[in-house]
Design a protein around this motif. Structure first.
Motif, short mmCIF file in Angstrom:
data_model
loop_
_atom_site.label_atom_id
_atom_site.label_comp_id
_atom_site.label_asym_id
_atom_site.label_seq_id
_atom_site.Cartn_x
_atom_site.Cartn_y
_atom_site.Cartn_z
N TYR A 70 4.11 2.19 -9.35
CA TYR A 70 3.14 1.81 -10.42
C TYR A 70 3.55 0.71 -10.77
CZ TYR A 70 1.07 2.80 -14.50
OH TYR A 70 0.40 1.86 -15.80
N LYS A 71 4.93 1.17 -12.08
CA LYS A 71 6.14 0.53 -13.13
C LYS A 71 6.01 -0.91 -12.32
CE LYS A 71 6.35 0.99 -16.56
NZ LYS A 71 6.25 1.00 -17.60
N ASN A 72 6.41 -1.16 -11.65
CA ASN A 72 6.82 -2.20 -10.87
C ASN A 72 5.82 -3.51 -9.90
OD1 ASN A 72 9.66 -2.64 -11.17
ND2 ASN A 72 9.76 -0.83 -10.15
N GLY A 73 4.11 -3.06 -10.46
CA GLY A 73 2.91 -3.68 -9.55
C GLY A 73 2.72 -3.17 -8.24
N GLN A 74 3.31 -2.09 -7.33
CA GLN A 74 3.51 -2.22 -6.15
C GLN A 74 3.01 -0.39 -5.67
OE1 GLN A 74 5.41 -4.37 -3.60
NE2 GLN A 74 5.80 -5.20 -6.44
N ILE A 75 2.54 0.16 -6.60
CA ILE A 75 1.35 1.27 -6.57
C ILE A 75 0.11 0.84 -5.21
CG2 ILE A 75 -0.41 0.51 -8.40
CD1 ILE A 75 1.60 4.03 -7.16
N GLY A 76 -0.25 -0.36 -5.30
CA GLY A 76 -1.23 -0.46 -4.02
C GLY A 76 -0.71 -0.83 -2.52
N LEU A 77 0.34 -1.39 -3.18
CA LEU A 77 1.21 -1.31 -1.21
C LEU A 77 1.65 0.03 -0.65
CD1 LEU A 77 2.32 -3.58 0.53
CD2 LEU A 77 4.72 -3.57 -0.93
N LEU A 78 2.32 0.47 -1.71
CA LEU A 78 2.39 2.19 -1.51
C LEU A 78 1.11 2.76 -1.33
CD1 LEU A 78 4.40 4.42 -1.11
CD2 LEU A 78 3.93 5.18 -3.36
N SER A 79 -0.18 2.27 -1.25
CA SER A 79 -1.35 3.13 -0.87
C SER A 79 -1.10 2.66 -0.01
CB SER A 79 -2.45 3.15 -2.26
OG SER A 79 -3.29 3.70 -1.71
N ASN A 80 -1.65 0.93 0.41
CA ASN A 80 -2.42 1.38 1.73
C ASN A 80 -0.73 1.29 2.54
OD1 ASN A 80 -3.89 -0.77 0.70
ND2 ASN A 80 -2.82 -2.25 0.20
N TRP A 81 0.32 1.24 2.26
CA TRP A 81 0.94 1.85 3.34
C TRP A 81 0.82 3.25 3.56
CZ3 TRP A 81 4.39 5.56 4.81
CH2 TRP A 81 5.51 5.18 5.90
N LEU A 82 0.86 4.08 2.73
CA LEU A 82 0.47 4.91 3.15
C LEU A 82 -0.73 5.74 3.70
CD1 LEU A 82 0.39 7.50 -0.63
CD2 LEU A 82 2.92 7.87 1.99
N ASN A 83 -2.39 4.71 3.69
CA ASN A 83 -3.69 4.99 4.23
C ASN A 83 -2.82 4.06 5.58
OD1 ASN A 83 -4.53 6.00 1.93
ND2 ASN A 83 -5.20 4.29 1.37
N GLN A 84 -2.22 3.45 6.20
CA GLN A 84 -2.12 2.54 7.53
C GLN A 84 -1.33 3.32 8.15
OE1 GLN A 84 -0.26 -1.33 6.63
NE2 GLN A 84 -2.51 -1.99 6.13
#
Length: 87
Positions: A70-84
């Protein structure tokens, strides 16, 4: 043997749990609970087997990793990876 009049009363499990929670709170720790999906349980088991971490350590590290993303602006990337990856 002289009886001093002091007898210790055994604590119930509920009292022991309450004392444990109070000690943890005094150390600055917070209890967090939730229900895990089937996928999350499989991930948990794999992490537990590979690291020998207990429940508390796994949860603490998961929250810290999520916060770092979250702090590094990667929460969207992490969420997308988990969903994929259906995790």
């Amino acid at each position: 043997m002289a009886d001093t009049g002091t007898t210790k009363v055994a604590l119930s499990n509920a009292e022991k749990q309450q004392r444990f929670r109070e000690r943890q709170r005094s150390k600055g720790k917070k209890e967090v609970r939730g229900y895990l999906s089937k996928e999350a349980i499989e991930c948990y088991q794999q992490i537990s087997e590979q690291t020998d971490w207990n429940d508390s350590t796994i949860l603490s590290n998961a929250i810290r990793i999520t916060y770092a993303a979250y702090k590094n602006g990667q929460i969207g990337l992490l969420s997308n990876w988990l969903n994929q990856h259906k995790l």
